[in-house]
Design an enzyme around this catalytic site. Structure first.
Site, PDB file in Angstrom:
ATOM      1  N   LYS A   1      -3.458 -91.252  32.670  1.00 23.87           N
ATOM      2  CA  LYS A   1      -3.752 -90.660  31.357  1.00 23.87           C
ATOM      3  C   LYS A   1      -3.440 -91.672  30.255  1.00 23.87           C
ATOM      4  CE  LYS A   1      -1.961 -86.994  28.354  1.00 23.87           C
ATOM      5  NZ  LYS A   1      -1.080 -85.828  28.241  1.00 23.87           N
TER       6      LYS A   1
ATOM      7  N   LEU B   1      11.808 -74.320  31.381  1.00 24.92           N
ATOM      8  CA  LEU B   1      11.392 -73.102  30.679  1.00 24.92           C
ATOM      9  C   LEU B   1      12.588 -72.236  30.298  1.00 24.92           C
ATOM     10  CD1 LEU B   1       8.331 -72.310  32.961  1.00 24.92           C
ATOM     11  CD2 LEU B   1       8.302 -73.405  30.720  1.00 24.92           C
TER      12      LEU B   1
ATOM     13  N   GLU C   1       0.648 -81.171  23.648  1.00 26.33           N
ATOM     14  CA  GLU C   1       0.923 -82.618  23.722  1.00 26.33           C
ATOM     15  C   GLU C   1       1.716 -82.933  24.997  1.00 26.33           C
ATOM     16  OE1 GLU C   1       0.098 -85.343  22.083  1.00 26.33           O
ATOM     17  OE2 GLU C   1      -0.894 -84.608  20.281  1.00 26.33           O
TER      18      GLU C   1
ATOM     19  N   THR D   1       4.487 -81.888  26.482  1.00 23.69           N
ATOM     20  CA  THR D   1       5.866 -82.291  26.219  1.00 23.69           C
ATOM     21  C   THR D   1       6.919 -81.610  27.091  1.00 23.69           C
ATOM     22  OG1 THR D   1       5.689 -80.740  24.368  1.00 23.69           O
ATOM     23  CG2 THR D   1       5.621 -83.079  23.849  1.00 23.69           C
TER      24      THR D   1
HETATM   25  C1  LIG Z   1       0.359 -72.424  30.533  1.00 24.19           C
HETATM   26  C2  LIG Z   1       1.313 -73.544  30.757  1.00 24.19           C
HETATM   27  C3  LIG Z   1       0.836 -74.856  30.878  1.00 24.19           C
HETATM   28  C4  LIG Z   1       1.730 -75.920  31.028  1.00 24.19           C
HETATM   29  N1  LIG Z   1       1.251 -77.203  31.080  1.00 24.19           N
HETATM   30  C5  LIG Z   1       2.130 -78.229  31.061  1.00 24.19           C
HETATM   31  C6  LIG Z   1       1.680 -79.581  31.014  1.00 24.19           C
HETATM   32  O1  LIG Z   1       0.490 -79.870  31.058  1.00 24.19           O
HETATM   33  N2  LIG Z   1       2.613 -80.548  30.959  1.00 24.19           N
HETATM   34  C7  LIG Z   1       3.955 -80.286  30.930  1.00 24.19           C
HETATM   35  O2  LIG Z   1       4.763 -81.199  30.817  1.00 24.19           O
HETATM   36  N3  LIG Z   1       4.392 -79.027  31.050  1.00 24.19           N
HETATM   37  C8  LIG Z   1       3.528 -77.999  31.090  1.00 24.19           C
HETATM   38  N4  LIG Z   1       3.986 -76.717  31.171  1.00 24.19           N
HETATM   39  C9  LIG Z   1       5.411 -76.488  31.332  1.00 24.19           C
HETATM   40  C10 LIG Z   1       5.786 -76.667  32.780  1.00 24.19           C
HETATM   41  O3  LIG Z   1       5.030 -75.832  33.589  1.00 24.19           O
HETATM   42  C11 LIG Z   1       7.257 -76.352  32.964  1.00 24.19           C
HETATM   43  O4  LIG Z   1       8.004 -77.018  31.995  1.00 24.19           O
HETATM   44  C12 LIG Z   1       7.722 -76.834  34.295  1.00 24.19           C
HETATM   45  O5  LIG Z   1       6.908 -76.378  35.301  1.00 24.19           O
HETATM   46  C13 LIG Z   1       9.129 -76.409  34.538  1.00 24.19           C
HETATM   47  O6  LIG Z   1       9.198 -75.106  34.923  1.00 24.19           O
HETATM   48  P1  LIG Z   1      10.601 -74.611  35.396  1.00 24.19           P
HETATM   49  O7  LIG Z   1      11.006 -75.388  36.573  1.00 24.19           O
HETATM   50  O8  LIG Z   1      11.498 -74.590  34.222  1.00 24.19           O
HETATM   51  O9  LIG Z   1      10.347 -73.077  35.766  1.00 24.19           O
HETATM   52  P2  LIG Z   1       9.586 -72.406  37.009  1.00 24.19           P
HETATM   53  O10 LIG Z   1       8.484 -73.231  37.521  1.00 24.19           O
HETATM   54  O11 LIG Z   1       9.276 -71.011  36.548  1.00 24.19           O
HETATM   55  O12 LIG Z   1      10.683 -72.328  38.143  1.00 24.19           O
HETATM   56  C14 LIG Z   1      11.682 -71.363  38.134  1.00 24.19           C
HETATM   57  C15 LIG Z   1      12.433 -71.428  39.433  1.00 24.19           C
HETATM   58  O13 LIG Z   1      13.514 -70.518  39.376  1.00 24.19           O
HETATM   59  C16 LIG Z   1      13.539 -69.754  40.566  1.00 24.19           C
HETATM   60  N5  LIG Z   1      14.161 -68.462  40.274  1.00 24.19           N
HETATM   61  C17 LIG Z   1      13.915 -67.607  39.256  1.00 24.19           C
HETATM   62  N6  LIG Z   1      14.696 -66.506  39.369  1.00 24.19           N
HETATM   63  C18 LIG Z   1      15.445 -66.688  40.477  1.00 24.19           C
HETATM   64  C19 LIG Z   1      16.422 -65.912  41.143  1.00 24.19           C
HETATM   65  N7  LIG Z   1      16.795 -64.713  40.703  1.00 24.19           N
HETATM   66  N8  LIG Z   1      16.977 -66.405  42.258  1.00 24.19           N
HETATM   67  C20 LIG Z   1      16.618 -67.613  42.762  1.00 24.19           C
HETATM   68  N9  LIG Z   1      15.700 -68.388  42.178  1.00 24.19           N
HETATM   69  C21 LIG Z   1      15.122 -67.928  41.056  1.00 24.19           C
HETATM   70  C22 LIG Z   1      12.088 -69.638  40.981  1.00 24.19           C
HETATM   71  O14 LIG Z   1      11.955 -69.333  42.325  1.00 24.19           O
HETATM   72  C23 LIG Z   1      11.619 -71.048  40.675  1.00 24.19           C
HETATM   73  O15 LIG Z   1      11.946 -71.900  41.727  1.00 24.19           O
HETATM   74  C24 LIG Z   1       3.115 -75.653  31.084  1.00 24.19           C
HETATM   75  C25 LIG Z   1       3.575 -74.343  31.030  1.00 24.19           C
HETATM   76  C26 LIG Z   1       2.699 -73.296  30.858  1.00 24.19           C
HETATM   77  C27 LIG Z   1       3.229 -71.892  30.782  1.00 24.19           C
END
Ligand SMILES: Cc1cc2nc3c(=O)[nH]c(=O)nc-3n(C[C@H](O)[C@H](O)[C@H](O)COP(=O)(O)OP(=O)(O)OC[C@H]3O[C@@H](n4cnc5c(N)ncnc54)[C@H](O)[C@@H]3O)c2cc1C
Length: 501
Positions: free
Chosen positions: A79, A336, A345, A347
């Site tokens: 990219k 998240l 962007e 981020t």
């Molecule tokens: C529409 C959309 C588009 C996106 N596009 C981009 C992009 O292009 N570029 C970018 O940098 N970011 C993007 N993001 C953000 C990116 O997806 C997230 O920042 C990244 O995936 C991190 O997610 P996470 O690990 O915080 O949460 P999640 O992927 O939700 O993981 C949460 C984890 O917690 C676990 N968990 C939850 N509750 C429990 C429980 N009670 N017991 C045990 N385990 C539990 C789940 O099993 C999972 O493993 C996007 C987000 C969205 C919503």
């Protein structure tokens, strides 16, 4: 002296955030700390997050991850920037390219010289002076060359990746487990707090296992299982500035060679992303539910795909904002769980990376000095707020009035630092990068110009250089860039030659 080191770290969540944290902490703290990660396959991950910013290269370098292997394993592509379509006006198209624009001359940034010539009708669009933008427009890509002079634009090419987020988590999981991280499958059913100070003592799994730790990292996604549900930290809601609160995502078949850029197309009530990978293309419509129904969003998304959809569309809900504290007691939220800004962007993954780097820098002992915690929270909030302002700029700097959504965005009130940034740039093209803010001058300049914020004046010192020399500077930059782009391979060729999955 009693041992006050952090010896046990518990990470809750195995999405991108959880596995990035596990990988980096095991690499850096490996022998000093036991690291456990609990995740629940039944709950699953968010699974989107496919576009990144160039900083990820540094993360991979610190982890000593082989770039070719990483791209192959994640079906990745490269990219050079983001193409914005229909943002300033319907029919508009501009690229926010990574990397530099031209080169600074004397004390002034290149765009000041460009401004003078552009206002006189003697310069091309700013993109013609950026290697990334010019190469992206032609579908070309290569990594930095080592066999060119160090001042050649080809010697230092800024780029990021598109990748399959699910495969990235698997890739990092293998990495972290190989460095001793213990993965536990299970659902956290309860969080036990210490009576005396309200710190987290342990998380209890639905099968009965109890995981104690010194430091807890909340990577549990939007709900913030530890930081919010257990510690009630609070959330600052930014929906009044960033009104999109829904997304529908679907992958489709590729219809041609992958472009070396993300595309973001403004739609009636939000925008649509297009992220080409090797094996498919990721798409999604980020929209405001106050201005558009789910059915309408889905129809628009499906009507604007390159190829046949693959799988069922995924629907996501979110509230843009950030936690009131990112680090509360002995819990640090990443990903998240810490807050969310839409991926306009790209981020979010960067914010995970910078949160990990900040934590490593401010790593506490078991006394959890409030000085370290305060510094972490102040810096993280500043970083979030400046990115927020950069995103708001995209929505606000528009001449579109064709839907209620765009009328709202163009007339909404702005955070004061953004008002000041726009005012300064409009005046005479000046910009100051504050402290540790993520986006540099070139990013702000490209988006402001791309969305029709044209400065009234340029820096007075530009007039110290004869027009002939300023024109010569612009011509030489443009022609060097055109020659470099000519020499670059097509993006698809580069992938086929070096890193086909
Ligand atoms: C529409 C959309 C588009 C996106 N596009 C981009 C992009 O292009 N570029 C970018 O940098 N970011 C993007 N993001 C953000 C990116 O997806 C997230 O920042 C990244 O995936 C991190 O997610 P996470 O690990 O915080 O949460 P999640 O992927 O939700 O993981 C949460 C984890 O917690 C676990 N968990 C939850 N509750 C429990 C429980 N009670 N017991 C045990 N385990 C539990 C789940 O099993 C999972 O493993 C996007 C987000 C969205 C919503």
């Amino acid at each position: 002296m009693p041992d006050r080191h952090i010896r046990n770290i518990v990470i809750v969540g195995g999405g991108t955030a959880g596995w990035m944290a596990a990988s980096a902490l095991s690499k850096v703290l490996g022998p000093q700390c036991a690291i456990q990660l609990v995740e629940s396959e039944a709950i699953g991950t968010i699974g989107v997050g496919e576009a990144t910013v160039p900083h990820l290269k540094l993360f991979n370098q610190v982890l000593e991850i082989d770039e070719i292997e990483f791209v192959k394993q994640t079906q990745g592509t490269f990219k050079l920037g983001i193409e914005f379509v229909d943002w300033g006006r319907l029919g508009d198209r501009y690229i926010h390219g990574f990397g530099s624009i031209g080169h600074d001359y004397g004390l002034l940034p290149f765009h000041q010289y460009w401004l003078k010539m552009f206002r006189a009708g003697r310069a091309a669009d700013i993109g013609a002076y950026s290697l990334n933008t010019a190469a992206a427009a032609r579908g070309k890509f290569m990594v930095s060359a080592s066999d060119v002079p160090p001042n050649s634009p080809l010697a230092n090419i800024a780029y990021a990746y598109h990748f399959d987020a699910g495969r990235y988590a698997v890739f990092l999981r293998r990495y972290a487990e190989a460095r001793g991280v213990r993965r536990i499958e299970g659902r956290v059913a309860e969080v036990a707090l210490r009576g005396e100070d309200g710190f987290i003592d342990a998380v209890k799994l639905d099968r009965g296992e109890r995981l104690t730790g010194d430091l807890f990292i909340d990577c549990s996604g939007f709900r913030g299982l530890l930081i919010e549900e257990a510690l009630h930290t609070g959330y600052e809601d930014w929906s009044h500035w960033l009104p999109c609160d829904r997304a529908i995502a679907v992958a489709c078949e590729n219809a041609g060679p992958p472009t070396p850029f993300t595309r973001s197309t403004a739609r009636a009530a939000g925008w649509q992303w297009r992220i080409p990978l090797q094996h498919r293309c990721g798409n999604g419509y980020v929209y405001s539910s106050a201005h558009l129904s789910e059915d309408e969003a889905l129809q628009t998304l499906l009507a604007n795909l390159d190829g046949r959809p693959l799988g069922d569309p995924r629907k996501l809900e979110f509230t843009t904002g950030m936690r009131k504290k990112f680090w509360n007691k002995n819990c640090v939220a990443l990903g998240l769980a810490s807050g969310f800004m839409e991926p306009l962007e790209s981020t979010s993954i960067y914010l995970i990376q910078s949160g990990i780097a900040r934590l490593l820098n401010l790593m506490p002992d078991r006394d959890f000095s409030p000085v370290l915690i305060d510094r972490y929270n102040t810096q993280a909030a500043f970083e979030f707020e400046r990115i927020r302002d950069f995103l708001i700029l995209h929505y606000h700097a528009t001449e579109r009035r064709d839907t209620a959504f765009w009328r709202h965005c163009s007339s909404m009130s702005l955070p004061e630092p953004l008002v000041e940034t726009i005012r300064l740039f409009k005046d005479s093209g000046r910009f100051f990068r504050n402290a540790e803010e993520m986006f540099a001058l070139t990013s702000w300049v490209q988006v402001m110009l791309g969305q029709h914020i044209v400065p009234h004046q340029y820096h007075p010192a530009v007039d110290l250089v004869p027009d002939r020399d300023v024109a010569g500077l612009l011509d030489s930059v443009r022609s060097v860039i055109a020659t470099c782009v000519e020499a670059m391979p097509m993006h698809a060729q580069f992938i086929a030659r070096h890193c086909a999955a």
